[in-house]
Design a protein around this motif. Structure first.
Motif, mmCIF file in Angstrom:
data_model
loop_
_atom_site.group_PDB
_atom_site.id
_atom_site.type_symbol
_atom_site.label_atom_id
_atom_site.label_comp_id
_atom_site.label_asym_id
_atom_site.label_seq_id
_atom_site.Cartn_x
_atom_site.Cartn_y
_atom_site.Cartn_z
ATOM 1 N N MET A 1 -66.181 37.012 -40.933
ATOM 2 C CA MET A 1 -64.746 36.715 -40.890
ATOM 3 C C MET A 1 -64.310 36.300 -39.486
ATOM 4 S SD MET A 1 -63.050 39.604 -43.386
ATOM 5 C CE MET A 1 -61.432 38.839 -43.211
ATOM 6 N N PHE A 2 -64.867 36.954 -38.480
ATOM 7 C CA PHE A 2 -64.536 36.581 -37.100
ATOM 8 C C PHE A 2 -65.007 35.164 -36.786
ATOM 9 C CE2 PHE A 2 -66.095 36.607 -32.577
ATOM 10 C CZ PHE A 2 -64.849 36.416 -32.000
ATOM 11 N N TYR A 3 -66.213 34.813 -37.224
ATOM 12 C CA TYR A 3 -66.720 33.465 -36.970
ATOM 13 C C TYR A 3 -65.935 32.421 -37.759
ATOM 14 C CZ TYR A 3 -70.708 35.734 -34.719
ATOM 15 O OH TYR A 3 -71.499 36.483 -33.887
ATOM 16 N N VAL A 4 -65.498 32.765 -38.969
ATOM 17 C CA VAL A 4 -64.640 31.859 -39.740
ATOM 18 C C VAL A 4 -63.319 31.651 -39.006
ATOM 19 C CG1 VAL A 4 -63.311 31.611 -41.873
ATOM 20 C CG2 VAL A 4 -65.691 32.378 -41.967
ATOM 21 N N TYR A 5 -62.777 32.744 -38.476
ATOM 22 C CA TYR A 5 -61.543 32.656 -37.690
ATOM 23 C C TYR A 5 -61.739 31.713 -36.505
ATOM 24 C CZ TYR A 5 -57.497 34.226 -34.972
ATOM 25 O OH TYR A 5 -56.332 34.283 -34.251
ATOM 26 N N ALA A 6 -62.861 31.874 -35.784
ATOM 27 C CA ALA A 6 -63.140 31.025 -34.627
ATOM 28 C C ALA A 6 -63.302 29.562 -35.035
ATOM 29 C CB ALA A 6 -64.401 31.519 -33.915
ATOM 30 N N ALA A 7 -63.920 29.324 -36.189
ATOM 31 C CA ALA A 7 -64.103 27.952 -36.662
ATOM 32 C C ALA A 7 -62.763 27.311 -37.013
ATOM 33 C CB ALA A 7 -65.030 27.945 -37.879
ATOM 34 N N ILE A 8 -61.895 28.058 -37.679
ATOM 35 C CA ILE A 8 -60.574 27.527 -38.026
ATOM 36 C C ILE A 8 -59.763 27.253 -36.763
ATOM 37 C CG2 ILE A 8 -58.407 28.026 -39.223
ATOM 38 C CD1 ILE A 8 -60.010 29.697 -41.200
ATOM 39 N N MET A 9 -59.901 28.135 -35.765
ATOM 40 C CA MET A 9 -59.221 27.909 -34.492
ATOM 41 C C MET A 9 -59.700 26.609 -33.853
ATOM 42 S SD MET A 9 -57.031 29.050 -32.237
ATOM 43 C CE MET A 9 -56.825 30.829 -32.470
ATOM 44 N N GLY A 10 -60.996 26.365 -33.894
ATOM 45 C CA GLY A 10 -61.527 25.118 -33.363
ATOM 46 C C GLY A 10 -61.019 23.909 -34.129
ATOM 47 N N PHE A 11 -60.885 24.049 -35.442
ATOM 48 C CA PHE A 11 -60.357 22.976 -36.280
ATOM 49 C C PHE A 11 -58.947 22.585 -35.846
ATOM 50 C CE2 PHE A 11 -58.277 21.458 -40.185
ATOM 51 C CZ PHE A 11 -59.149 20.435 -40.553
ATOM 52 N N SER A 12 -58.095 23.595 -35.617
ATOM 53 C CA SER A 12 -56.713 23.306 -35.232
ATOM 54 C C SER A 12 -56.585 22.895 -33.771
ATOM 55 C CB SER A 12 -55.841 24.535 -35.511
ATOM 56 O OG SER A 12 -56.318 25.661 -34.801
ATOM 57 N N LEU A 13 -57.505 23.354 -32.908
ATOM 58 C CA LEU A 13 -57.432 23.000 -31.488
ATOM 59 C C LEU A 13 -58.026 21.633 -31.189
ATOM 60 C CD1 LEU A 13 -58.312 26.327 -29.610
ATOM 61 C CD2 LEU A 13 -56.077 25.277 -29.947
ATOM 62 N N SER A 14 -58.565 20.974 -32.184
ATOM 63 C CA SER A 14 -59.179 19.659 -31.949
ATOM 64 C C SER A 14 -58.171 18.640 -31.436
ATOM 65 C CB SER A 14 -59.819 19.153 -33.244
ATOM 66 O OG SER A 14 -58.838 18.989 -34.258
ATOM 67 N N THR A 15 -56.883 18.884 -31.644
ATOM 68 C CA THR A 15 -55.860 17.931 -31.206
ATOM 69 C C THR A 15 -55.720 17.872 -29.689
ATOM 70 O OG1 THR A 15 -54.196 19.668 -31.502
ATOM 71 C CG2 THR A 15 -54.524 18.140 -33.330
ATOM 72 N N ILE A 16 -56.263 18.846 -28.955
ATOM 73 C CA ILE A 16 -56.130 18.803 -27.499
ATOM 74 C C ILE A 16 -56.875 17.603 -26.921
ATOM 75 C CG2 ILE A 16 -55.884 21.303 -27.351
ATOM 76 C CD1 ILE A 16 -58.729 21.426 -26.229
ATOM 77 N N PHE A 17 -57.881 17.099 -27.646
ATOM 78 C CA PHE A 17 -58.619 15.941 -27.157
ATOM 79 C C PHE A 17 -57.777 14.673 -27.201
ATOM 80 C CE2 PHE A 17 -62.037 18.823 -28.569
ATOM 81 C CZ PHE A 17 -62.781 18.883 -27.409
ATOM 82 N N MET A 18 -56.725 14.689 -28.013
ATOM 83 C CA MET A 18 -55.817 13.548 -28.058
ATOM 84 C C MET A 18 -54.711 13.653 -27.019
ATOM 85 S SD MET A 18 -55.420 12.882 -32.170
ATOM 86 C CE MET A 18 -54.875 14.556 -32.516
ATOM 87 N N ALA A 19 -54.411 14.891 -26.599
ATOM 88 C CA ALA A 19 -53.320 15.105 -25.646
ATOM 89 C C ALA A 19 -53.790 15.137 -24.196
ATOM 90 C CB ALA A 19 -52.593 16.402 -25.985
ATOM 91 N N TYR A 20 -55.052 15.501 -23.961
ATOM 92 C CA TYR A 20 -55.560 15.638 -22.595
ATOM 93 C C TYR A 20 -56.902 14.930 -22.469
ATOM 94 C CZ TYR A 20 -52.156 19.466 -22.655
ATOM 95 O OH TYR A 20 -51.021 20.215 -22.794
ATOM 96 N N VAL B 1 -51.850 29.750 -40.744
ATOM 97 C CA VAL B 1 -51.578 30.796 -41.728
ATOM 98 C C VAL B 1 -52.872 31.545 -42.068
ATOM 99 C CG1 VAL B 1 -50.835 31.254 -44.089
ATOM 100 C CG2 VAL B 1 -49.587 29.596 -42.690
ATOM 101 N N VAL B 2 -53.954 30.807 -42.255
ATOM 102 C CA VAL B 2 -55.243 31.434 -42.572
ATOM 103 C C VAL B 2 -55.703 32.321 -41.418
ATOM 104 C CG1 VAL B 2 -57.664 31.007 -43.108
ATOM 105 C CG2 VAL B 2 -55.898 29.552 -44.113
ATOM 106 N N GLU B 3 -55.511 31.860 -40.185
ATOM 107 C CA GLU B 3 -55.887 32.662 -39.020
ATOM 108 C C GLU B 3 -55.133 33.985 -39.000
ATOM 109 O OE1 GLU B 3 -55.150 30.263 -35.611
ATOM 110 O OE2 GLU B 3 -56.561 28.704 -36.216
ATOM 111 N N ILE B 4 -53.832 33.932 -39.249
ATOM 112 C CA ILE B 4 -53.020 35.151 -39.246
ATOM 113 C C ILE B 4 -53.487 36.117 -40.329
ATOM 114 C CG2 ILE B 4 -50.705 36.071 -39.638
ATOM 115 C CD1 ILE B 4 -49.612 33.497 -38.379
#
Length: 259
Positions: free
Chosen positions: A120-139, A96-99
């Motif tokens: 704001m762009f770097y904050v967006y990128a940081a939040i994206m990294g926060f949510s994408l951290s789950t890929i390390f559990m799936a792959y 939601v924050v990213e959108i």
């Protein structure tokens, strides 16, 4: 955001009087008249190259921020802790924050400061990294590394295609997505008729964002040509919008390749 960014090759983005031809001064200095158009073209190409390089540089920094935050989040378990404490709200809050950030940047880019847009762009990128951290559990790391390398190679090739092709992808506008979806569906029917729905969606998404990468490569040049005469601050702000578009193309291609 792409509909208003059509490039007019007949428009001089640096102003009509910057390279005004004055015969008296030319002959007084002993310089040939043909040097003025050549100098104008060279200066325009240098400015365009610098602006495009700025956008891709911002995109690269954004990707590095995303990677660093994703690794740190996975190591600390911060995202999982957020989900455990807030439930569904914690899972969806980053998206939601990213959108909200993306919409705000697109709507207010001409009014905010370049430094604000960059943060704001770097904050967006940081939040994206926060949510994408789950890929390390799936792959596993090998799969992630191979997918990242493939994505980088594809992205570079598609960017070069967008910058060098004579085909004007900007004329297609919203039709670009429809075209790549049709192509993806045809390819899937021919080469992968028995694959699962996840594979189908991933293939369609990959082709879609491959087309968007070529489109955004051309749109980046068109945007800088459109706003080049409005000052250095505006060029910096446009570079953030272009970086965000290219960043999203890269992230989505990576995720679809990973799937």
């Amino acid at each position: 955001p792409y509909g208003q960014n059509q490039y007019n090759p007949n428009q001089n983005p640096y102003g009509q009087n910057q390279y005004q031809y004055t015969p008296q001064n030319m002959y007084a200095q002993g310089a040939p008249a043909a040097t003025i158009p050549a100098q104008a073209t060279y200066s325009y190409e240098r400015a365009e190259h610098a602006s495009v390089t700025r956008a891709y540089g911002e995109m690269t920094i954004g990707l590095l921020v995303t990677a660093a935050v994703a690794i740190l989040t996975q190591a600390t378990g911060a995202y999982i802790a957020l989900i455990q404490s807030l439930g569904v709200i914690g899972a969806w809050a980053p998206f939601v924050v990213e959108i909200v950030i993306a919409i705000y940047l697109g709507a207010r880019i001409e009014k905010i400061k370049p430094s604000t847009a960059r943060v704001m762009f770097y904050v967006y990128a940081a939040i994206m990294g926060f949510s994408l951290s789950t890929i390390f559990m799936a792959y596993d790391l090998g799969t992630i590394g191979i997918s990242l390398a493939l994505c980088a190679g594809f992205f570079f090739a598609l960017t070069m295609l967008g910058m060098t092709t004579k085909v004007n992808m900007l004329k297609a506008g919203p039709m670009v997505g429809l075209i790549v979806l049709i192509v993806a569906e045809v390819l899937l029917m021919i080469f992968a008729p028995g694959q699962t729905m996840l594979m189908v969606i991933s293939a369609i998404g990959l082709v879609l964002f491959a087309g968007m990468t070529v489109y955004d490569a051309q749109a980046t040049r068109a945007l800088f040509a459109q706003y080049a005469g409005q000052g250095e601050d505006m060029v910096k702000k446009v570079s953030i919008i272009c970086a965000l578009n290219l960043y999203l193309d890269f992230i989505n291609m990576f995720l679809y390749i990973l799937q």
